[in-house]
Write an enzyme that holds these catalytic residues in place. Structure first.
Site, short mmCIF file in Angstrom:
data_model
loop_
_atom_site.label_atom_id
_atom_site.label_comp_id
_atom_site.label_asym_id
_atom_site.label_seq_id
_atom_site.Cartn_x
_atom_site.Cartn_y
_atom_site.Cartn_z
N LYS A 87 0.64 -1.10 0.08
CA LYS A 87 0.01 0.05 -0.06
C LYS A 87 0.93 1.13 -0.06
O LYS A 87 1.68 1.48 0.83
CB LYS A 87 -1.22 -0.03 1.25
CG LYS A 87 -2.15 0.58 1.17
CD LYS A 87 -3.16 0.42 2.21
CE LYS A 87 -4.54 0.99 2.18
NZ LYS A 87 -5.32 0.61 3.30
O1 G3P Z 1 -9.47 1.91 4.42
C1 G3P Z 1 -9.22 2.98 4.97
C2 G3P Z 1 -9.95 3.29 6.38
O2 G3P Z 1 -9.22 2.66 7.18
C3 G3P Z 1 -10.16 4.65 6.42
O3 G3P Z 1 -11.23 4.56 7.24
O4 G3P Z 1 -13.13 5.73 8.68
O5 G3P Z 1 -10.66 6.24 9.05
O6 G3P Z 1 -11.86 7.22 7.23
P1 G3P Z 1 -11.73 5.95 8.23
#
Ligand code: G3P
Length: 218
Positions: A87
């Site tokens: 990644k």
């Molecule tokens: O896949 C990306 C994710 O982990 C971010 O999610 O909820 O932190 O925006 P969030």
């Protein structure tokens, strides 16, 4: 559409795997920190533990932000297990790293994507996946799912093989809307996946079936 789980929590990964619908896992440094995984050896071992549970792609993120650092880390991660996808953040050095890995046939997931232009560059550089963060776009009053739709259309138009991996999913409705928009993959918290199962009419209907059965069979 593939279902990935967006967590580094082994219990949640096992629970999703047990459902029989899991195609892969995405992690990031915040998710690893949430599980208290620290130190290089422990981090690498944790990725191996995840790969043992799920037979699918497991995204492991580099920490370096310079080209040489990303190449060194990405090589180490890709050698760890054949399921690992490196990644890489959507930054200038990241594009160069994605291109390098693409030439080496090492698969990458370009993360922190928030615009069509970023997705286009990641695909052009040869990323296997591009990860638009739809929840974080919604947070700033921008329709994240509409970005998924635009990227899917663009990739189809030009024949890019890069898969659109909808990330930062916050709800079951996000999953449904991403499916309608043509996302290749959604990576979701366990609760959002489980939420797809629930419907009050299913619960009521099942209770009625079982009570009618019991009336004659008890
Ligand atoms: O896949 C990306 C994710 O982990 C971010 O999610 O909820 O932190 O925006 P969030």
């Amino acid at each position: 559409m593939k279902f990935f789980i967006d967590t580094a929590n082994l219990d949640q990964i096992r629970e999703a795997q047990d459902l029989g619908i899991l195609d892969g896992v995405t992690t990031n440094p915040s998710l690893m920190a949430k599980e208290g995984i620290r130190g290089k050896e422990n981090i690498l071992q944790h990725y191996l533990n995840i790969c043992e549970i799920v037979k699918g792609d497991v995204s492991a993120e580099v920490i370096a932000t310079d080209y040489e650092g990303m190449i060194a880390e990405g090589k180490e991660l890709s050698l760890l297990h054949s399921q690992i996808v490196v990644k890489i953040p959507m930054i200038k050095e990241g594009i160069k790293a994605i291109k390098y890995f693409s030439r080496q046939e090492i698969r990458t997931n370009c993360t922190l994507v928030f615009s069509l232009g970023q997705a286009l560059l990641a695909a052009k550089a040869g990323a296997a996946y591009v990860s638009p963060f739809i929840g974080r776009l919604d947070d700033v009053s921008t329709d994240g799912v509409e970005l998924i739709r635009s990227i899917v259309d663009l990739f189809h138009y030009y024949g890019f093989e890069t898969q659109v991996l909808a990330a930062s999913i916050r709800s079951s409705m996000h999953i449904i809307r991403c499916a309608e928009a043509g996302a290749d993959v959604v990576t979701c918290p366990l609760q959002s996946i489980l939420g797809l199962i629930e419907h009050p009419l299913t619960t009521i209907g099942l209770e009625k079936f079982l009570s009618d059965y019991r009336k004659l069979n008890s």
